[in-house]
Scaffold this motif. Structure first.
Motif, PDB file in Angstrom:
ATOM      1  N   GLU A   1       0.004   8.337  -7.083  1.00  0.00           N
ATOM      2  CA  GLU A   1      -1.023   7.389  -7.533  1.00  0.00           C
ATOM      3  C   GLU A   1      -0.496   5.961  -7.496  1.00  0.00           C
ATOM      4  O   GLU A   1      -1.189   5.027  -7.061  1.00  0.00           O
ATOM      5  N   ASP A   2       0.731   5.774  -7.931  1.00  0.00           N
ATOM      6  CA  ASP A   2       1.323   4.440  -7.952  1.00  0.00           C
ATOM      7  C   ASP A   2       1.511   3.880  -6.551  1.00  0.00           C
ATOM      8  O   ASP A   2       1.076   2.760  -6.241  1.00  0.00           O
ATOM      9  N   VAL A   3       2.102   4.683  -5.665  1.00  0.00           N
ATOM     10  CA  VAL A   3       2.415   4.214  -4.318  1.00  0.00           C
ATOM     11  C   VAL A   3       1.148   4.002  -3.493  1.00  0.00           C
ATOM     12  O   VAL A   3       1.028   3.016  -2.743  1.00  0.00           O
ATOM     13  N   ALA A   4       0.178   4.906  -3.633  1.00  0.00           N
ATOM     14  CA  ALA A   4      -1.067   4.805  -2.837  1.00  0.00           C
ATOM     15  C   ALA A   4      -2.128   3.953  -3.524  1.00  0.00           C
ATOM     16  O   ALA A   4      -3.223   3.796  -2.981  1.00  0.00           O
ATOM     17  N   ASP A   5      -1.804   3.429  -4.720  1.00  0.00           N
ATOM     18  CA  ASP A   5      -2.731   2.559  -5.450  1.00  0.00           C
ATOM     19  C   ASP A   5      -4.068   3.272  -5.701  1.00  0.00           C
ATOM     20  O   ASP A   5      -5.134   2.731  -5.410  1.00  0.00           O
ATOM     21  N   LEU A   6      -3.986   4.463  -6.251  1.00  0.00           N
ATOM     22  CA  LEU A   6      -5.188   5.255  -6.499  1.00  0.00           C
ATOM     23  C   LEU A   6      -5.842   4.856  -7.827  1.00  0.00           C
ATOM     24  O   LEU A   6      -5.164   4.453  -8.751  1.00  0.00           O
TER      25      LEU A   6
END
Length: 367
Positions: free
Chosen positions: A362-367
């Motif tokens: 979630e953090d890396v893909a900006d979900l």
């Protein structure tokens, strides 16, 4: 030609959420550092009989068990050579079921496929229709299609096979056995096999296969069979000596002994329940942010294949999670590499450890 890349032994530790290999307990890894001993010593008999009988207890089966120093792929070859004279039926619904069919063809067998699109599950009624129309020595099916995250209804297929006692039922359970309970005898499975680096949560390098009495007798009646993976050769040697017929990977078997004790302490049903809880959490997360690739109702209990409905850069996301969080999950397999990604929730993982990965994604893909 590939150039040498020197192994430097200074790589960062990564937590594995792959469809295999998976995380291995520290005390299991340490077992492999014991002093070496001979594979014909009494100590080897103690070791091998322990892992074989403990495996039978864990799987709750009366079938014989063979543990070979090999990849699980060995039992694609061995079961085909041992049980099939000419005709084998293989339902194909992904990369690994197709590979099972390819192996049988390379071995000179006549292969009939029941072909499904990737993401679809095998339907027992289709297997029944083919069995009614043809004369097959065996049916080879993948229980858990690692490439698509499909869990095929092996139990229902096995119930169909019960009506065809002259056709043997061979199940590839490489990416799920030990994390997804199956009643082997209750569903007419003659051979079910796995690799240790998946839901067994052991180091790679050992393959495990159960063998029914009918399958053993079938090989005895054949003119030819597998040499290394021959049921008679392996099981007769076990009955006489309590050892393997060829030199085994002793350190891996020491690790196996330790981990199987942990698995027995947890219990097969409890282990199944923990894997189901991890799968349910991962599916809920996937539906919230993306979608699921497999056909509804046939989702794997050990590997979730997530459809990339948001169009994220899968390869970049995998790389960044690895670099920033030291966690490794998997892109989609083959042609669906960017259309999907896969999370392995097997072995010793828990819902809490899986949540750590999904938070990182979630953090890396900006979900």
């Amino acid at each position: 030609m590939t150039e040498k890349r020197e192994y430097t032994d200074d790589y960062p530790d990564k937590t594995l959420y792959l469809p295999g290999p998976t995380e291995v307990r520290e005390d299991v890894v340490e077992e492999m550092a014991q002093p070496m001993f001979g594979h014909r010593m009494d100590r080897m008999t103690d070791l091998y009989t322990t892992i074989v009988e403990d495996t039978k207890e864990f799987l709750d089966t009366e079938q014989d068990v063979v543990v070979l120093s090999a990849s699980g792929t060995e039992f694609w070859e061995a079961t085909t050579l041992n049980l099939v004279d000419e005709e084998i039926l293989v339902p194909t619904s992904g990369a690994f079921s197709e590979r099972q069919a390819n192996v049988a063809e390379r071995l000179g067998k006549d292969v009939t496929r029941i072909e499904y699109d990737w993401g679809e599950a095998v339907k027992p009624e289709d297997v029944r229709a083919e069995l009614e129309a043809g004369d097959y020595d065996a049916v080879g099916a993948v229980m858990n299609e690692t490439s698509t995250g499909v869990r095929n209804p092996i139990e229902e297929i096995g119930d169909v096979l019960g009506e065809y006692p002259d056709t043997y039922f061979v199940v590839d359970a490489i990416s799920c056995l030990g994390g997804d309970f199956v009643d082997i005898e209750g569903h007419n499975i003659d051979c079910i096999f796995t690799s240790t680096q998946k839901a067994f949560a052991m180091p790679p390098g050992l393959a495990v296969c159960t063998v029914s009495e009918d399958a053993y007798e079938r090989e005895l009646a054949k003119d030819s069979a597998s040499w290394y993976g021959g049921f008679q050769r392996a099981l007769d040697y076990y009955d006489r000596k309590g050892q393997t017929h060829s030199t085994p990977a002793i350190p891996l078997m020491l690790a196996y002994r330790k981990q199987m004790k942990h698995m027995l302490d947890e219990g097969h049903r409890a282990r199944d329940r923990r894997h189901r809880e991890m799968a349910e959490y991962t599916r809920e997360w996937a539906r919230e942010h993306f979608d699921l690739y497999p056909e509804a109702g046939y989702e794997s209990q050990t590997v979730t294949c997530i459809e990339n409905t948001r169009g994220i850069d899968v390869a970049e996301t995998v790389e960044r999670v690895s670099e920033e969080y030291d966690m490794v999950f998997s892109s989609g397999y083959g042609d669906i590499g960017e259309e999907s990604f896969r999370i392995g929730h097997m072995g010793e993982h828990t819902v809490e450890s899986i949540r750590e990965l999904t938070d990182a994604i979630e953090d890396v893909a900006d979900l």
